[in-house]
Design an enzyme around this catalytic site. Structure first.
Site, mmCIF file in Angstrom:
data_model
loop_
_atom_site.group_PDB
_atom_site.id
_atom_site.type_symbol
_atom_site.label_atom_id
_atom_site.label_comp_id
_atom_site.label_asym_id
_atom_site.label_seq_id
_atom_site.Cartn_x
_atom_site.Cartn_y
_atom_site.Cartn_z
ATOM 1 N N SER B 371 84.721 -54.824 -68.018
ATOM 2 C CA SER B 371 84.280 -56.166 -67.626
ATOM 3 C C SER B 371 83.252 -56.200 -66.497
ATOM 4 C CB SER B 371 85.485 -57.004 -67.246
ATOM 5 O OG SER B 371 86.283 -57.193 -68.397
ATOM 6 N N VAL B 372 82.899 -55.028 -65.927
ATOM 7 C CA VAL B 372 81.764 -55.049 -64.994
ATOM 8 C C VAL B 372 80.508 -55.462 -65.783
ATOM 9 C CG1 VAL B 372 80.418 -53.691 -63.335
ATOM 10 C CG2 VAL B 372 82.862 -53.293 -63.563
#
Lengths: 316, 650
Positions: B371-372
């Site tokens: 999710s970065v």
């Protein structure tokens, strides 16, 4: 980073009867730091393997080495001290795994022998061997240890040999054409394995091959050897992207490639000179399209960017 | 190259050829099939290359086709006539159309014969007179590039390349039409190999020869061949023109072979215990996060042709820094190990001060960001909103009518960016029946239970609202996928091109990077980017520089400022965030802490972080393979670790 191996002006003369034959090596200089890989590229007879054998102290009795080989914090290596270093601090893997193992003993017994030499306690050896074999991607360790060399494929044997070389956690690994006898896809797996192991264990590596593409995959630095002399040296990417010595340029141009358009390959005329010939000046001059009369004199070693090049025709 | 007219003349036809051997093992005999029902046609003037690994049957096939061995089944027609079942004498005339060049030139020339005799021997069998033989030998010697004075030499006096030239001259002595080249350059040095390949091509043209060439080396095969046959386990698994086979290989083995020869670095060798439902969990994720292209479809994000090289000022003492959390005080080095770190890069004032790689990672290995990836999407939106291409206060249905009846019909783009869309969606990573698990099925990150494999587009349409939008924080990965779809639709560009052109190239990213796509090619915006740790750190540095690098405003200053300011804290109600730092917030796909330092960060499951501390000008990019997706203890340890590193005086 600290220098693990430094070779200066290495030459090896041979005594045949009363006669001393010229050294096939004409002053080799190399330097490897810990965690790094130096790739040596060269064609048949240029002195790649002789350099490795000289470092390992495995030269035949007729050989008379000159120059200096310094190793880690031990300083200059003498033949007398090699017994404690060879096979423990410096280990080696060879081209043909089938002939590097003894065909009449199991893999397990050969690996245990090495472990005993390295002073492992009997009780630890079993688990240590399992661990070493799984670190080279072999899972069925029980069967492999019980197998004779002929029962395993070339790729598996090469993995076993690498595991064996890792038993002593060496500071320097010498890999002499470790993928040449393997199929391309297996060879590629072995190269990836060696790189992963190096990332984990941090040993320095001397990687010797005639296969420029294989060397480029693993090496941080490349030394190109021609007729017993390092003619070009520098970071691998720089040497591959912008080769400076006419021989390196020719060698890279001569590689056919599935991704390159077809057409006439740029071939270097002639063939590699015999090591027994006396060479005056630049040994590549007879095959070089840039050669002039200057090339009959010893060429200087010049620095171009991060590369050092031994040639008259290069502008530093 | 061939022209159509030449192509028509059939020189050799191999039909249903099989060869079996009896293998004796442990007192029993079994049959080994070396060549299994192979058919091939060889047309006039072409080079047909057969490539395969050792034991694939390529040499056996060639030997049977050229009448050196007898096939078990099937036959070969040479110029329309069969060799099978006839005596050598009866087929001598037919055989004179065939020439042979083998791998080891010194082994295929009688060491007691001179060069002249070796080349002349096949001619003498056809009882020509001495004078015409000598003329022919001189002619051939010249054509293969050897000097007249080499006629009296023996093979041991010649180099490998010269020997192979003699072998070629001998093969051509009887004026054959079809020549078998079995690994003709494998024992030669590289610089000599090129000479021989050039010579073979020249001779083929001048003498209108047809070659069947066998080699394990794809580069050599593809250099000389018009068509390529790939052989494995005795069968032809792929056959086509050289360009077809190289550019669009169909069989997995051919693909692997091409990958190896193209020198691409990452191995696509998939671990034996790989499982598409378990790859995100440990221990498989250590391998999987670094090798996404090996098992998921991806698109390449192009890096910059003018990379920015970060200067290094490594501080070896950082490994020993003590990190305090709970009651323990531990070394950075030990904490990194506990947190299953694959890589960490720390920048202070734009210089690399700390950099470590583990588990086979290196400076050049890409790693999945999970999710970065969302935080990179946030920056893309900053860019297109500034350009006026997208108005964030409009609803999704304004740009994507397809989504009008879904939850996104009534949600604005800014609400999705700030995760305040109220949606019936459980982000529970451990529940195989959660909406999150179904999202993973939709994008192909997990095997689909029958009927569920629907692709991102159809999946997003099924999501429904759960209350009023804009009120509460609700972290939902699907929002980011909807945003990724929308930005491509509006700009008319692919997601990989947007990242590459708007961020990656301007900031000087140098490593390889990819984005995972679903079966329709739609990008997985919520977590599908893989890139190198250094490039991720470089992206973080760009935010600390307020979007400006070397005088170029790459990201809009206003967007960066808005992101650092965060959203109103009251919309945050995610428990685990509150436990970590009460009063923190979420804006534009970034997390913002409430500490005096006002750190902002991107975070992904299994321990992926991009941590920015503007108060000390510090960027920390850390990629990991923690065995489980979310663990509050690990999260607290990460924050403690980053604060200890970011706040240390250097």
């Amino acid at each position: 980073m600290n220098v693990v191996l430094k070779v200066s002006d290495l030459a090896v003369d041979f005594c045949i009867g009363e006669k001393i034959v010229n050294s096939p090596l004409r002053g080799i200089n190399l330097e490897i730091r810990s965690g790094e890989t130096l790739g040596i590229v060269g064609e048949t007879g240029c002195g790649k393997t002789l350099t490795a054998t000289a470092i390992m102290g495995l030269l035949p009795a007729s050989a008379r080495p000159r120059g200096r080989i310094e190793f880690a914090d031990r300083g200059s290596l003498e033949p007398s001290s090699m017994g404690s270093i060879r096979g423990s601090e410096i280990t080696m893997i060879f081209q043909n795994p089938q002939s590097a193992f003894n065909p009449i003993f199991t893999i397990g017994s050969q690996m245990r022998l090495v472990a005993q030499k390295r002073n492992y306690a009997k009780s630890e050896i079993g688990s240590m061997l399992n661990e070493r074999l799984s670190s080279v991607g072999l899972t069925d360790t029980k069967r492999i240890l019980a197998s004779y060399p002929h029962q395993l494929s070339g790729g598996m044997l090469q993995r076993c040999m690498i595991a064996m070389a890792m038993i002593s956690s060496p500071k320097l690994l010498i890999a002499d054409e470790p993928t040449t006898a393997l199929d391309a896809t297996i060879g590629d797996q072995v190269l990836n394995l060696i790189r992963d192991l190096q990332d984990r264990e941090g040993f320095a590596m001397l990687f010797i091959s005639h296969d420029v593409t294989a060397v480029a995959k693993v090496a941080d630095y490349i030394s190109v050897i021609y007729a017993g002399r390092v003619v070009e040296n520098g970071p691998a990417s720089a040497v591959m992207k912008s080769p400076q010595h006419p021989y390196t340029k020719g060698l890279l141009g001569a590689i056919p490639s599935a991704s390159k358009p077809r057409g006439t390959l740029i071939a270097i005329p002639g063939s590699v000179p015999s090591v027994l010939n006396d060479v005056v000046g630049c040994s590549f001059a007879p095959r070089c399209n840039l050669a002039t009369s200057t090339c009959a004199e010893e060429p200087p070693t010049l620095t171009v960017g991060q590369q050092s090049v031994t040639c008259w025709m290069v502008n530093s | 190259m061939l022209d159509g007219e030449l192509m028509n003349e059939l020189m050799m036809q191999i039909s249903n050829l099989s060869k079996t051997f009896d293998v004796h093992h442990g007192g029993r005999t079994h049959e080994f099939t070396a060549v299994d029902n192979v058919s091939l046609s060889l047309y006039k003037g072409e080079v047909l290359g057969v490539v395969g690994e050792s034991g694939s049957g390529k040499s056996t096939l060639a030997r049977c086709a050229f009448g050196i061995s007898q096939p078990t089944l099937g036959e070969t027609l040479i110029l329309g006539k069969s060799l099978v079942g006839k005596s050598v004498r009866a087929t001598r005339e037919l055989r004179s159309n065939l020439g042979f060049v083998f791998q080891d030139p010194s082994g295929s020339i009688n060491p007691r014969m001179t060069v002249r005799d070796a080349i002349a021997e096949p001619l003498q069998l056809r009882s020509q007179d001495r004078k015409s033989i000598d003329v022919r030998v001189s002619f051939l010697l010249d054509r293969v590039g050897l000097a007249e004075n080499q006629l009296r030499r023996k093979s041991h006096e010649l180099s490998g390349g010269q020997c192979q030239r003699v072998a070629i001259a001998r093969a051509l002595s009887t004026n054959p039409k079809i020549v078998l080249l079995d690994e003709p350059t494998s024992s030669l040095d590289l610089s000599v190999q090129a000479q021989i390949l050039n010579l073979l091509e020249e001779l083929r043209r001048d003498f209108e020869l047809t070659y069947l060439m066998i080699s394990h080396n794809l580069d050599v095969i593809s250099h000389l061949s018009d068509r390529v046959a790939v052989m494995k386990d005795g069968r032809i698994i792929e056959l086509g023109t050289t360009r077809e086979v190289i550019d669009s290989p169909q069989h997995p083995f051919t693909r692997e072979l091409i990958r190896v020869y193209s020198g691409s670095e990452t191995s696509h060798e998939i671990p034996a215990d790989f499982n598409l439902d378990k790859w995100q969990d440990g221990p498989l994720n250590t391998w999987a996060f670094q090798h996404i292209p090996a098992f998921l479809p991806v698109r390449k994000i192009s890096s910059s042709s003018r990379p920015l090289i970060l200067s290094e000022n490594l501080d070896p003492t950082l490994d020993e820094v003590k990190v305090g959390w709970d009651v323990n005080l531990r070394n950075v080095g030990d904490i990194l190990k506990d947190l299953h770190t694959d890589s960490i890069v720390m920048l202070r004032s734009g210089e690399v001060v700390f950099e470590k790689y583990f588990n086979g990672m290196s400076k050049t290995s890409p790693h999945l960001l999970q999710s970065v990836s969302k935080s990179i999407l946030g920056a893309l939106y900053g860019k297109v909103v500034e350009n006026g291409e997208i108005n964030p206060s409009l609803t999704f249905s304004h740009y994507l009518p397809e989504l009008v009846s879904s939850v996104y019909g009534g949600a604005t783009i800014q609400q999705a960016l700030d995760m305040t869309v109220s949606v019936a969606f459980s982000e529970d990573y451990s529940d195989p029946n959660s909406e999150m698990a179904r999202l993973d099925e939709a994008i192909g990150w997990r095997t689909s239970v029958s009927g569920r494999e629907i692709g991102l587009r159809n999946y997003l349409k099924t999501l429904t609202p759960n209350g009023e939008h804009g009120k509460f924080f609700q972290y939902c990965s699907a929002n980011t996928d909807a945003l990724a779809w929308l930005i491509c639709e509006v700009t008319g560009r692919t997601y990989q091109d947007l990242i590459s052109e708007l961020i990656w190239q301007p900031m000087g990213a140098s490593g390889s990077a990819t984005i995972s796509v679903d079966r329709e090619g739609l990008s997985v915006g919520n977590g599908g980017i893989s890139c190198t740790t250094r490039d991720l750190a470089l992206f973080g540095q760009l935010l600390l520089l307020m979007g400006e690098q070397n005088g170029q405003q790459i990201l809009p200053r206003n967007w960066v400022k808005q992101t650092f300011d965060g959203s109103s804290p009251e919309v945050i109600s995610a428990d685990y965030l509150q436990a970590l730092h009460p009063g923190g917030s979420y804006k534009n796909q970034w997390w913002i802490t409430n500490s005096a330092a006002r750190e902002i960060y991107g975070v992904g499951i299994y321990g992926q972080y991009l941590w920015l501390d503007p108060s000390t000008d510090t960027v920390i990019a850390k990629l990991s393979s923690i065995p489980i997706p979310v663990d509050p203890t690990h999260s607290r340890m990460h924050v403690a670790l980053f604060r200890a590193l970011a706040r240390i005086n250097l």
